[in-house]
Design an enzyme around this catalytic site. Sequence first.
Site, mmCIF file in Angstrom:
data_model
loop_
_atom_site.group_PDB
_atom_site.id
_atom_site.type_symbol
_atom_site.label_atom_id
_atom_site.label_comp_id
_atom_site.label_asym_id
_atom_site.label_seq_id
_atom_site.Cartn_x
_atom_site.Cartn_y
_atom_site.Cartn_z
ATOM 1 N N LYS A 194 47.057 50.133 42.655
ATOM 2 C CA LYS A 194 45.688 50.104 42.129
ATOM 3 C C LYS A 194 45.032 51.434 42.459
ATOM 4 C CE LYS A 194 41.385 47.544 42.585
ATOM 5 N NZ LYS A 194 40.762 46.332 43.127
ATOM 6 N N LYS A 247 47.162 49.110 37.797
ATOM 7 C CA LYS A 247 45.772 48.997 37.360
ATOM 8 C C LYS A 247 45.039 50.292 37.669
ATOM 9 C CE LYS A 247 41.604 46.700 38.741
ATOM 10 N NZ LYS A 247 40.980 45.984 39.806
#
Length: 323
Positions: A194, A247
Amino acid sequence: MFQRFRRTRLNGHLRSLVRETNVSVNDFIYPLFVRSGEGIKTEVASMPGVFQMSIDEVLKECDELKKLGLYSIILFGIPDVKDSIGSDSLCEHGIIASAIRRVKEKHPDMFVVTDLCFCEYTDHGHCGIIDEENETVNNDATLEISGQQAIIHAKAGADMIAPSGMMDGIIETLRNALDEAGFENLPIMAYSTKFASGYYGPFRDVAESTPSFGDRASYQMDPANRREAIAESISDEAQGADILMVKPALAYLDIVREIKDNTSLPMAVYNVSGEYAMLKMAGAQDLIDYDRVVMETMISFKRAGADIIISYHAKEVAKMLQK
Ligand code: PBG
Ligand code: ZN
């Protein structure tokens, strides 16, 4: 004369038979934002088509999703009261536990994923407990209460836990906590890679989780670091994650491909709020053919190696696929 076998020249069934990448309604997880109250369905200005909903509205939404063939959701809670440790998320009567319980009661056939983090529940908006003296997140203290949050989700009936805070050691901690509590078969989808990203802007409006000081750079990844990004996901695999994730999605498809080639686990991408907002706004201005660009984007995720797409576009895509 020599003519190359070019699949674009084909028509009908052969063209679809030889198509390398397909998007299906089964690929998607649809995010929902839940808050207390009744009859509440408030559209978010920065994300047209995305709403904060009370639980009764979420239950109705599930009916609509099922009609479209969408059976997987990821739930985010917006509590009435925020405090320094995010107590609402640790309580079985908190917003997220209540939502899980009522969704599973009314819709046992829905697959309910829960985002496990503290930023939506803390008054400072960070993803964990803050050390007062230096204003940074205390990794180990956060791990401890993360285990508690996972048990709350599990007992309420969650089908999969998705920790999104990027604390070191989170997967091992949650796996142990869940196993000890008798939830050995509850899968964990790690937000394993992330990035610290500007693309989360609109999400923080919806979830009301903008940090009150500092940023998340101390626990999220530097977008410039490819090898570190791969290593983070591989480490989560070693700790017992069942699904890995990258992400945001669009600016990081090289990372998706590389992790995919280095793991045997299923891969998810999170097509985040800022990515959604960009297409929405460009579509609203007639600058792009919206449906076409959305589908092209979804195909790019699958082509890069994603098995699962978490996306605010899921309903629109499901409708396009029905046509
Ligand atoms: C919570 C969380 C965030 C998102 C998913 N879970 C926000 C953040 O890390 O700032 C972002 C999703 C999106 O932008 O759509 N940690
Ligand atoms: Zn967070």
